[in-house]
Write a protein that holds these residues in place. Structure first.
Motif, mmCIF file in Angstrom:
data_model
loop_
_atom_site.group_PDB
_atom_site.id
_atom_site.type_symbol
_atom_site.label_atom_id
_atom_site.label_comp_id
_atom_site.label_asym_id
_atom_site.label_seq_id
_atom_site.Cartn_x
_atom_site.Cartn_y
_atom_site.Cartn_z
ATOM 1 N N ASP A 41 0.843 -1.194 0.000
ATOM 2 C CA ASP A 41 0.000 0.000 0.000
ATOM 3 C C ASP A 41 0.880 1.246 0.000
ATOM 4 O O ASP A 41 2.101 1.167 0.144
ATOM 5 C CB ASP A 41 -0.987 0.004 1.175
ATOM 6 N N ASP A 42 0.261 2.403 -0.179
ATOM 7 C CA ASP A 42 0.998 3.657 -0.318
ATOM 8 C C ASP A 42 1.818 3.996 0.922
ATOM 9 O O ASP A 42 2.885 4.615 0.821
ATOM 10 C CB ASP A 42 0.046 4.814 -0.626
ATOM 11 N N GLU A 43 1.321 3.609 2.083
ATOM 12 C CA GLU A 43 2.036 3.935 3.316
ATOM 13 C C GLU A 43 3.380 3.199 3.400
ATOM 14 O O GLU A 43 4.345 3.727 3.939
ATOM 15 C CB GLU A 43 1.177 3.588 4.529
ATOM 16 N N VAL A 44 3.407 1.986 2.868
ATOM 17 C CA VAL A 44 4.672 1.246 2.828
ATOM 18 C C VAL A 44 5.670 1.986 1.949
ATOM 19 O O VAL A 44 6.832 2.194 2.323
ATOM 20 C CB VAL A 44 4.455 -0.194 2.313
ATOM 21 N N GLY A 45 5.222 2.408 0.764
ATOM 22 C CA GLY A 45 6.103 3.145 -0.140
ATOM 23 C C GLY A 45 6.634 4.423 0.477
ATOM 24 O O GLY A 45 7.811 4.755 0.326
ATOM 25 N N ALA A 46 5.771 5.132 1.198
ATOM 26 C CA ALA A 46 6.203 6.374 1.844
ATOM 27 C C ALA A 46 7.246 6.094 2.918
ATOM 28 O O ALA A 46 8.228 6.833 3.058
ATOM 29 C CB ALA A 46 4.994 7.092 2.442
ATOM 30 N N ALA A 47 7.048 5.026 3.680
ATOM 31 C CA ALA A 47 8.013 4.683 4.734
ATOM 32 C C ALA A 47 9.358 4.334 4.134
ATOM 33 O O ALA A 47 10.410 4.797 4.612
ATOM 34 C CB ALA A 47 7.488 3.518 5.560
ATOM 35 N N ILE A 48 9.361 3.545 3.078
ATOM 36 C CA ILE A 48 10.617 3.144 2.443
ATOM 37 C C ILE A 48 11.313 4.359 1.837
ATOM 38 O O ILE A 48 12.536 4.507 1.939
ATOM 39 C CB ILE A 48 10.352 2.068 1.379
ATOM 40 N N GLY A 49 10.526 5.249 1.240
ATOM 41 C CA GLY A 49 11.117 6.475 0.706
ATOM 42 C C GLY A 49 11.806 7.280 1.797
ATOM 43 O O GLY A 49 12.892 7.822 1.586
ATOM 44 N N GLY A 50 11.199 7.337 2.959
ATOM 45 C CA GLY A 50 11.825 8.030 4.088
ATOM 46 C C GLY A 50 13.104 7.354 4.535
ATOM 47 O O GLY A 50 14.081 8.029 4.875
ATOM 48 N N TRP A 51 13.113 6.027 4.540
ATOM 49 C CA TRP A 51 14.332 5.305 4.912
ATOM 50 C C TRP A 51 15.479 5.673 3.994
ATOM 51 O O TRP A 51 16.600 5.920 4.449
ATOM 52 C CB TRP A 51 14.099 3.796 4.837
ATOM 53 N N TYR A 52 15.219 5.730 2.696
ATOM 54 C CA TYR A 52 16.294 5.966 1.730
ATOM 55 C C TYR A 52 16.878 7.367 1.824
ATOM 56 O O TYR A 52 18.007 7.602 1.381
ATOM 57 C CB TYR A 52 15.807 5.669 0.311
ATOM 58 N N GLU A 53 16.124 8.285 2.378
ATOM 59 C CA GLU A 53 16.670 9.632 2.560
ATOM 60 C C GLU A 53 17.854 9.623 3.516
ATOM 61 O O GLU A 53 18.718 10.493 3.459
ATOM 62 C CB GLU A 53 15.580 10.568 3.089
ATOM 63 N N ASP A 54 17.894 8.636 4.424
ATOM 64 C CA ASP A 54 18.959 8.562 5.421
ATOM 65 C C ASP A 54 20.251 7.970 4.878
ATOM 66 O O ASP A 54 21.322 8.190 5.431
ATOM 67 C CB ASP A 54 18.522 7.680 6.611
ATOM 68 N N PHE A 55 20.154 7.158 3.818
ATOM 69 C CA PHE A 55 21.282 6.322 3.424
ATOM 70 C C PHE A 55 22.288 7.064 2.554
ATOM 71 O O PHE A 55 21.931 7.823 1.665
ATOM 72 C CB PHE A 55 20.792 5.080 2.672
ATOM 73 N N ASP A 56 23.558 6.766 2.833
ATOM 74 C CA ASP A 56 24.653 7.315 2.058
ATOM 75 C C ASP A 56 25.099 6.350 0.968
ATOM 76 O O ASP A 56 25.681 6.749 -0.026
ATOM 77 C CB ASP A 56 25.824 7.614 3.008
ATOM 78 N N ALA A 57 24.819 5.052 1.164
ATOM 79 C CA ALA A 57 25.273 4.024 0.224
ATOM 80 C C ALA A 57 24.464 2.762 0.427
ATOM 81 O O ALA A 57 23.771 2.598 1.438
ATOM 82 C CB ALA A 57 26.762 3.727 0.429
ATOM 83 N N MET A 58 24.563 1.853 -0.558
ATOM 84 C CA MET A 58 23.958 0.533 -0.450
ATOM 85 C C MET A 58 25.051 -0.530 -0.440
ATOM 86 O O MET A 58 26.107 -0.356 -1.064
ATOM 87 C CB MET A 58 23.033 0.257 -1.638
#
Length: 201
Positions: A41-58
């Motif tokens: 659902d959309d809320e999952v996508g929003a949460a994951i998008g927020g997580w990626y804002e924190d990351f410097d690398a994969m």
């Protein structure tokens, strides 16, 4: 010190294999690929998008790297993840790859656990481990995971690769944030906190 953060989509029974599509990973005869989208659902996508804002690398294992590298370089530029995935630094742990074509990708040298220890000591921000089940198992066995960011979806598969498989190292977790979306997916962030304690009632 940089943090290693494992980000994984899970079924309710802990399966992480092939959430994205039927042909993503058929290893061991897995027949349930693509289980995530019908329960997303959309809320999952929003949460994951927020997580990626924190990351410097994969930090990726070979199989996940190859799946991503075959998709993201030509993905829809209108997708908000496309530029982020392509521009982010990618560290790849593989015993078989000798070169990497996806932009901003670097092959880790030598033993994966030793290489990740050095990464943790380098300058920079948090590093996410996406998918990459075998690599995640290695990192967990060596005590290199600082945090888990998990989406636990309302579906039971019964078979497939699990993030916390037999032989997982007992670990205490401190909940950082745990919410449930309208579709019933649990979005949880958990920080590792030493060994579990034991007691009785």
């Amino acid at each position: 010190m940089r943090k290693i953060i494992v980000c994984t989509f899970l079924t309710l029974d802990g399966v992480m294999q092939a959430p994205g599509g039927p042909d993503e990973d058929k290893q061991s005869g897995f027949e349930h690929g693509g289980w995530q989208k019908p329960v997303d659902d959309d809320e999952v996508g929003a949460a994951i998008g927020g997580w990626y804002e924190d990351f410097d690398a994969m930090l990726l294992g070979r199989k996940t790297y190859e799946i991503f590298a075959s998709y993201w370089p030509t993905a829809d530029p209108g997708n908000p993840f496309t530029d982020r995935m392509n521009s982010m630094r990618k560290y790849v742990a593989s015993r078989t790859l000798t070169s990497l074509d996806w932009q901003n990708s670097e092959l880790l040298q030598g033993d994966a656990a030793d290489a990740v220890r050095k990464l943790k000591e380098s300058d920079g921000g948090p590093i996410s481990v996406v998918g990459s089940g075998d690599l995640a198992q290695t990192l967990m066995r060596h005590g290199l995971v600082d945090e888990y960011r998990l989406t636990i979806h309302p579906v039971i598969i019964g078979t497939g690769k699990r993030l916390f498989a037999d032989g997982a190292i007992p670990t205490a977790l401190e909940p950082v944030s745990v919410t449930t979306t309208k579709g019933g997916t649990v979005v949880g962030v958990y920080r590792t906190n030493g060994e579990p304690s034991y007691d009785s009632y």
